[in-house]
Write a protein that holds these residues in place. Structure first.
Motif, PDB file in Angstrom:
ATOM      1  N   LEU A   1       0.830  -1.211   0.000  1.00 21.15           N
ATOM      2  CA  LEU A   1       0.000   0.000   0.000  1.00 21.15           C
ATOM      3  C   LEU A   1       0.865   1.261   0.000  1.00 21.15           C
ATOM      4  O   LEU A   1       0.521   2.259  -0.639  1.00 21.15           O
ATOM      5  N   LYS A   2       1.985   1.221   0.708  1.00 16.11           N
ATOM      6  CA  LYS A   2       2.891   2.372   0.716  1.00 16.11           C
ATOM      7  C   LYS A   2       3.459   2.614  -0.677  1.00 16.11           C
ATOM      8  O   LYS A   2       3.591   3.772  -1.114  1.00 16.11           O
ATOM      9  N   ILE A   3       3.802   1.545  -1.387  1.00 16.44           N
ATOM     10  CA  ILE A   3       4.332   1.706  -2.740  1.00 16.44           C
ATOM     11  C   ILE A   3       3.265   2.290  -3.661  1.00 16.44           C
ATOM     12  O   ILE A   3       3.554   3.136  -4.515  1.00 16.44           O
ATOM     13  N   VAL A   4       2.013   1.838  -3.491  1.00 21.03           N
ATOM     14  CA  VAL A   4       0.920   2.410  -4.286  1.00 21.03           C
ATOM     15  C   VAL A   4       0.811   3.910  -4.022  1.00 21.03           C
ATOM     16  O   VAL A   4       0.698   4.717  -4.955  1.00 21.03           O
ATOM     17  N   ALA A   5       0.848   4.293  -2.745  1.00 23.74           N
ATOM     18  CA  ALA A   5       0.730   5.708  -2.387  1.00 23.74           C
ATOM     19  C   ALA A   5       1.893   6.523  -2.937  1.00 23.74           C
ATOM     20  O   ALA A   5       1.693   7.620  -3.495  1.00 23.74           O
TER      21      ALA A   5
ATOM     22  N   VAL B   1      -4.655   6.489 -17.275  1.00 18.84           N
ATOM     23  CA  VAL B   1      -3.967   5.254 -17.685  1.00 18.84           C
ATOM     24  C   VAL B   1      -2.660   5.093 -16.922  1.00 18.84           C
ATOM     25  O   VAL B   1      -2.309   3.986 -16.471  1.00 18.84           O
ATOM     26  N   SER B   2      -1.931   6.177 -16.749  1.00 16.81           N
ATOM     27  CA  SER B   2      -0.678   6.126 -16.004  1.00 16.81           C
ATOM     28  C   SER B   2      -0.914   5.685 -14.561  1.00 16.81           C
ATOM     29  O   SER B   2      -0.141   4.889 -14.014  1.00 16.81           O
ATOM     30  N   ALA B   3      -1.971   6.190 -13.931  1.00  9.59           N
ATOM     31  CA  ALA B   3      -2.286   5.793 -12.560  1.00  9.59           C
ATOM     32  C   ALA B   3      -2.624   4.312 -12.482  1.00  9.59           C
ATOM     33  O   ALA B   3      -2.247   3.622 -11.521  1.00  9.59           O
ATOM     34  N   PHE B   4      -3.309   3.796 -13.486  1.00  6.32           N
ATOM     35  CA  PHE B   4      -3.627   2.360 -13.502  1.00  6.32           C
ATOM     36  C   PHE B   4      -2.355   1.525 -13.575  1.00  6.32           C
ATOM     37  O   PHE B   4      -2.197   0.551 -12.831  1.00  6.32           O
TER      38      PHE B   4
ATOM     39  N   LEU C   1       3.892  10.700  -5.455  1.00  5.44           N
ATOM     40  CA  LEU C   1       5.253  11.212  -5.612  1.00  5.44           C
ATOM     41  C   LEU C   1       5.799  10.919  -7.000  1.00  5.44           C
ATOM     42  O   LEU C   1       6.271  11.828  -7.694  1.00  5.44           O
ATOM     43  N   GLN C   2       5.732   9.664  -7.421  1.00  5.48           N
ATOM     44  CA  GLN C   2       6.296   9.274  -8.703  1.00  5.48           C
ATOM     45  C   GLN C   2       5.571   9.928  -9.869  1.00  5.48           C
ATOM     46  O   GLN C   2       6.206  10.497 -10.769  1.00  5.48           O
ATOM     47  N   MET C   3       4.239   9.890  -9.869  1.00  7.26           N
ATOM     48  CA  MET C   3       3.481  10.476 -10.972  1.00  7.26           C
ATOM     49  C   MET C   3       3.595  12.001 -11.033  1.00  7.26           C
ATOM     50  O   MET C   3       3.803  12.557 -12.116  1.00  7.26           O
ATOM     51  N   PRO C   4       3.460  12.726  -9.908  1.00  3.84           N
ATOM     52  CA  PRO C   4       3.675  14.188  -9.991  1.00  3.84           C
ATOM     53  C   PRO C   4       5.076  14.569 -10.461  1.00  3.84           C
ATOM     54  O   PRO C   4       5.239  15.524 -11.231  1.00  3.84           O
ATOM     55  N   LEU C   5       6.096  13.825 -10.014  1.00  2.00           N
ATOM     56  CA  LEU C   5       7.456  14.088 -10.479  1.00  2.00           C
ATOM     57  C   LEU C   5       7.560  13.870 -11.980  1.00  2.00           C
ATOM     58  O   LEU C   5       8.169  14.680 -12.703  1.00  2.00           O
ATOM     59  N   ALA C   6       6.968  12.783 -12.466  1.00  5.05           N
ATOM     60  CA  ALA C   6       6.991  12.506 -13.897  1.00  5.05           C
ATOM     61  C   ALA C   6       6.259  13.586 -14.683  1.00  5.05           C
ATOM     62  O   ALA C   6       6.715  14.017 -15.755  1.00  5.05           O
ATOM     63  N   LEU C   7       5.130  14.049 -14.162  1.00  2.00           N
ATOM     64  CA  LEU C   7       4.368  15.097 -14.853  1.00  2.00           C
ATOM     65  C   LEU C   7       5.144  16.408 -14.872  1.00  2.00           C
ATOM     66  O   LEU C   7       5.165  17.117 -15.892  1.00  2.00           O
ATOM     67  N   LEU C   8       5.779  16.745 -13.760  1.00  2.40           N
ATOM     68  CA  LEU C   8       6.567  17.981 -13.698  1.00  2.40           C
ATOM     69  C   LEU C   8       7.687  17.969 -14.729  1.00  2.40           C
ATOM     70  O   LEU C   8       7.884  18.949 -15.470  1.00  2.40           O
TER      71      LEU C   8
ATOM     72  N   THR D   1      12.717   4.701  -2.793  1.00  6.66           N
ATOM     73  CA  THR D   1      13.528   5.628  -3.578  1.00  6.66           C
ATOM     74  C   THR D   1      13.955   4.992  -4.902  1.00  6.66           C
ATOM     75  O   THR D   1      13.875   5.614  -5.967  1.00  6.66           O
ATOM     76  N   VAL D   2      14.381   3.751  -4.827  1.00  2.00           N
ATOM     77  CA  VAL D   2      14.791   3.037  -6.037  1.00  2.00           C
ATOM     78  C   VAL D   2      13.605   2.839  -6.977  1.00  2.00           C
ATOM     79  O   VAL D   2      13.727   2.979  -8.201  1.00  2.00           O
ATOM     80  N   ILE D   3      12.439   2.523  -6.428  1.00  2.00           N
ATOM     81  CA  ILE D   3      11.251   2.296  -7.256  1.00  2.00           C
ATOM     82  C   ILE D   3      10.858   3.581  -7.987  1.00  2.00           C
ATOM     83  O   ILE D   3      10.546   3.559  -9.185  1.00  2.00           O
ATOM     84  N   VAL D   4      10.872   4.708  -7.284  1.00  8.53           N
ATOM     85  CA  VAL D   4      10.557   5.989  -7.927  1.00  8.53           C
ATOM     86  C   VAL D   4      11.568   6.287  -9.031  1.00  8.53           C
ATOM     87  O   VAL D   4      11.201   6.681 -10.144  1.00  8.53           O
ATOM     88  N   TRP D   5      12.856   6.117  -8.730  1.00  9.23           N
ATOM     89  CA  TRP D   5      13.910   6.348  -9.725  1.00  9.23           C
ATOM     90  C   TRP D   5      13.754   5.432 -10.931  1.00  9.23           C
ATOM     91  O   TRP D   5      13.975   5.844 -12.070  1.00  9.23           O
ATOM     92  N   LYS D   6      13.348   4.203 -10.691  1.00  6.42           N
ATOM     93  CA  LYS D   6      13.293   3.202 -11.762  1.00  6.42           C
ATOM     94  C   LYS D   6      12.136   3.431 -12.721  1.00  6.42           C
ATOM     95  O   LYS D   6      12.287   3.254 -13.937  1.00  6.42           O
ATOM     96  N   TYR D   7      10.978   3.859 -12.206  1.00  6.53           N
ATOM     97  CA  TYR D   7       9.771   3.822 -13.029  1.00  6.53           C
ATOM     98  C   TYR D   7       9.198   5.186 -13.394  1.00  6.53           C
ATOM     99  O   TYR D   7       8.273   5.237 -14.199  1.00  6.53           O
ATOM    100  N   PHE D   8       9.718   6.291 -12.830  1.00  8.45           N
ATOM    101  CA  PHE D   8       9.091   7.562 -13.159  1.00  8.45           C
ATOM    102  C   PHE D   8       9.292   7.922 -14.630  1.00  8.45           C
ATOM    103  O   PHE D   8       8.457   8.627 -15.222  1.00  8.45           O
TER     104      PHE D   8
END
Length: 308
Positions: A90-94, A232-235, A99-106, A178-185
């Motif tokens: 659940l933490k990874i989903v959050a 779609v990105s959120a899914f 965090l990951q999606m807003p960073l990618a959008l920015l 941190t690694v997950i955000v770096w890997k997939y954003f």
């Protein structure tokens, strides 16, 4: 292609003949059976067998004979490591959503225009996604190594004691996220870039003429126009968070003290590696049901709202 009312009133035989002449039925007859066979062999049958094995205490050898009913599910729900794994998932989903999606959008808003410099930045940001998950985990395990890694070098240059992040229960999962955000954003960033490049420049220019500032253009013009891409990105972010495995195993292997497990790594560690196939099947059934519920709910509500 939608059929007209006149075509729907045609007799079945005539519709079949038209389908044969157009080649559609031939294509279906040639392409559908192989796809159905592969889907049945590699999806339907394994799922059915997992649902069957989940009710047995079975080590994977011979035929399952020790029927235990719902005991595997009861043990799983009462296991503290599973509760930790579910919470981590659940933490990874959050983190993926907020965090990951807003960073990618920015970053997408900054580099979506077609210029040589932006193309270079897109490549740099997208490279982590291309990198294999196991390789990424191994690279970051070296970065976080308190004896020989980058962390040790930074601590030595600052004149402080080295910090073993992956051995600390409080910080190990922070490192994993941190690694997950770096890997997939970068993956989500490319989705947004493709969508932003489809937004008409005339709309943006009209907003500028009306006196809209950059933030207002983003909020009221660009983001609403790419809403389907964001949905779609959120899914993808949610489903990907439920499947995280390859990064964690080489990075922490679920440790320390089972504090960085997700549901999938929990299944692998407490099911497959310990030859508790029945127990692992029970975990797999729960994970499958959760994924199906998420997909159905998302399709039913979020994606339909994005289309309106």
């Amino acid at each position: 292609m939608q059929t007209t009312p006149a075509a729907r009133r045609l007799p079945l035989g005539e519709r079949l003949r038209r389908g044969m002449r157009s080649g559609r039925l031939t294509a279906i007859a040639l392409l559908l059976p192989p796809a159905l066979i592969l889907f049945t062999l590699f999806v339907i049958l394994p799922l059915t067998e997992s649902g069957y094995y989940a009710f047995f205490d079975w080590n994977g050898y011979g035929q399952p004979t020790d029927y235990v009913g719902l005991r595997n599910f009861e043990q799983m729900m009462g296991h503290s490591a599973f509760q930790t794994a579910a919470g981590n998932t659940l933490k990874i989903v959050a983190v993926s959503l907020f965090l990951q999606m807003p960073l990618a959008l920015l970053l997408a808003l900054m580099i979506y225009r077609r210029t040589p410099t932006n193309a270079l930045f897109r490549l740099v940001f997208f490279v982590p996604y291309i990198l294999a998950e196991v390789a990424a985990g191994l690279i970051w395990s070296f970065v976080f190594d308190g004896n020989y890694g980058v962390t040790a070098s930074i601590a030595q240059s600052l004149g402080v004691d080295s910090f073993f992040i992956l051995a600390n229960r409080d910080w190990a999962f922070v490192a994993v996220m941190t690694v997950i955000v770096w890997k997939y954003f970068g993956f989500h960033m490319m989705i947004y870039i493709a969508a932003l490049q489809g937004v008409s420049e005339d709309l943006i220019e009209a907003a500028r003429i009306e006196g809209a500032r950059r933030v207002q253009i983003v909020r009221y013009v660009q983001v609403p126009m790419i809403k389907p891409a964001i949905v779609v990105s959120a899914f993808f972010a949610i489903i990907g968070a439920l499947q995280v495995f390859d990064v964690i195993i080489p990075l922490t292997n679920g440790g320390p003290s089972n504090s960085t497990h997700t549901i999938v790594t929990y299944l692998y560690t407490f099911g497959l590696t310990r030859l508790r196939i029945g127990f692992g099947s029970a975990v797999g059934v729960v994970l499958f049901l959760v994924a199906v519920l998420v997909a159905v709910f998302y399709q039913r509500f979020a994606m339909k709202r994005a289309e309106t």
